[in-house]
Motif scaffolding. Structure first.
Motif, PDB file in Angstrom:
ATOM      1  N   ARG A 106      21.633  57.446  27.284  1.00 36.49           N
ATOM      2  CA  ARG A 106      22.044  58.229  26.656  1.00 36.49           C
ATOM      3  C   ARG A 106      20.988  58.814  25.764  1.00 36.49           C
ATOM      4  O   ARG A 106      20.491  60.124  25.574  1.00 36.49           O
ATOM      5  CB  ARG A 106      23.734  58.938  26.214  1.00 36.49           C
TER       6      ARG A 106
ATOM      7  N   ASP B 199      30.827  50.945  27.663  1.00 35.21           N
ATOM      8  CA  ASP B 199      30.717  52.816  27.026  1.00 35.21           C
ATOM      9  C   ASP B 199      29.742  52.413  26.125  1.00 35.21           C
ATOM     10  O   ASP B 199      28.792  52.574  26.630  1.00 35.21           O
ATOM     11  CB  ASP B 199      31.472  52.447  25.946  1.00 35.21           C
TER      12      ASP B 199
ATOM     13  N   ALA C 231      26.561  54.812  26.726  1.00 30.19           N
ATOM     14  CA  ALA C 231      25.729  55.130  25.688  1.00 30.19           C
ATOM     15  C   ALA C 231      24.059  54.782  25.436  1.00 30.19           C
ATOM     16  O   ALA C 231      23.167  55.781  24.748  1.00 30.19           O
ATOM     17  CB  ALA C 231      26.532  54.894  24.494  1.00 30.19           C
ATOM     18  N   ARG C 232      23.716  53.913  25.912  1.00 30.04           N
ATOM     19  CA  ARG C 232      22.670  53.420  25.977  1.00 30.04           C
ATOM     20  C   ARG C 232      21.427  54.280  26.960  1.00 30.04           C
ATOM     21  O   ARG C 232      20.438  55.225  26.112  1.00 30.04           O
ATOM     22  CB  ARG C 232      22.055  52.195  26.251  1.00 30.04           C
TER      23      ARG C 232
END
Length: 387
Positions: A182, A175, A179-180
């Motif tokens: 995005r 996850d 996220a990185r």
């Protein structure tokens, strides 16, 4: 005594004392004297001055007067003011600025909404964007590895090779990697937006009025206005109107605008009337919109005639109106045919004459001409004219 008796012919005749010849001579003298006296009396009667009262009657000046009545007069307000863009749009630097590489427009050109007016060097910003794009690729790779590790861990949990705690840790790692990705994508999008704002663009379609930037110039958000534009090319005249005239002007009132130095007038319409009055000049602004024309240059001076309804008022020719230090006035014929001075206030001027808005009702006898040679209280012989 011896007396000669009269003889006929050429002989001398001597009158005897007491004869009738002497009375006859005195009668002729009296007759001549009477005739002379009659001639003298007749000459005196003919040459004597006329009575004072009769002389005054003959010396009364004959003056043309008229009863103007009241006429329907179009209410016209004359005003002066300056020309401007109805909606002026100042254009400056929206982004961080930099070195101007190209200026693509000139004053007087029409541009569309969003059209590029000038470009700013973006070489550094492009490298930053490339770096962020690479970061996205790296973050996606990390996220792919984390996803694979998580999937393998899931298969080993059922066999008892790893605990559920290890599986949860693998899921968290995956996850975080996603996220990185995005975050890197958002950073790239932000940089691309910044790069897009380096271009100086037109906010709306319209006419370019001024340009204050050249290639090679360093610009920033503090550089001020680089271009001025008129939205949709619409122009207006900001007419200065006297406070007393403002109530008669409303939105939609037609007007004619004439630029200084031109004999051509352009039709317009009042689209806004100032809600305030300048406390110093006692004037308000009536904004008149006019369609674009190359003769209407913002910043120029112009005059306007604003037509707002009609009213009734006496109308007099210019010859009837007199002016001195006290203002405008006319001569009114009063009782005994004596002229009286009457102060007036003038209104609209037309081909028919000058409307009088205050001072007379229109039922008076007004001196039409020769007013400059009259004085208050002078008696005249009025001659009524039909206007």
């Amino acid at each position: 005594m011896n007396y000669e008796t009269p003889h006929l012919g050429n002989e001398k005749v001597y009158a005897l004392p007491g004869s009738s010849e002497q009375p006859r001579r005195w009668g002729r003298i009296a007759l001549i004297a009477g005739a002379v006296l009659v001639v003298l009396i007749a000459g005196w009667m003919f040459l004597r001055p006329a009575p004072k009262q009769a002389a005054n009657v003959q010396q009364l000046p004959s003056v043309t007067v008229a009863i103007p009545g009241r006429s329907s007069v179009a209410r016209v307000v004359s005003a002066t003011g300056s020309l401007a863009a109805r909606r002026e749009m100042p254009v400056g630097v929206a982004g961080e600025g930099g070195l101007v590489t190209r200026v693509l427009v000139e004053p007087g050109q029409w541009v569309g909404a969003g059209q590029v007016l000038a470009t700013v060097d973006r070489s550094v910003q492009q490298q930053t964007a490339a770096s962020l794009s690479a970061q996205i690729s790296a973050a996606k790779a990390d996220a792919g590895i984390a996803q694979s590790q998580y999937e393998r861990a899931q298969s080993l949990v059922g066999r008892g090779f790893i605990s559920k705690a290890d599986l949860e840790q693998k899921a968290a790692t995956r996850d975080a990697a996603v996220a990185r990705v995005r975050i890197a994508q958002a950073s790239l999008a932000e940089q691309q937006a910044r790069n897009g704002r380096l271009d100086i663009r037109a906010p709306e379609a319209g006419l370019v009025l001024t340009r204050a930037v050249e290639p090679g110039q360093i610009v920033s958000s503090g550089s001020g206005v680089l271009f001025r534009m008129a939205k949709a090319g619409e122009m207006e005249m900001r007419a200065e109107v006297a406070e007393s005239e403002l109530p008669g002007i409303s939105v939609g009132t037609p007007a004619q605008v004439t630029p200084v130095g031109s004999t051509k007038s352009f039709p317009g319409t009042v689209w806004q009337v100032s809600p305030v009055v300048d406390p110093t000049s006692r004037r308000g602004i009536a904004r008149i919109t006019v369609a674009y024309n190359k003769e209407l240059r913002p910043g120029g001076f112009a005059s306007a005639t604003i037509t707002g309804g009609t009213n009734t008022a006496p109308v007099l020719p210019n010859s009837a109106i007199q002016t001195d230090a006290s203002g405008n006035f006319v001569y009114v014929v009063g009782s005994g045919d004596k002229v009286e001075r009457r102060a007036i206030k003038t209104g609209e001027v037309s081909d028919r004459g000058v409307a009088i808005v205050d001072g007379i009702t229109g039922t008076e006898k007004i001196v039409l001409s020769a007013g400059a040679f009259l004085s208050p209280g002078q008696k005249i012989k009025p001659i009524l004219s039909k206007q």
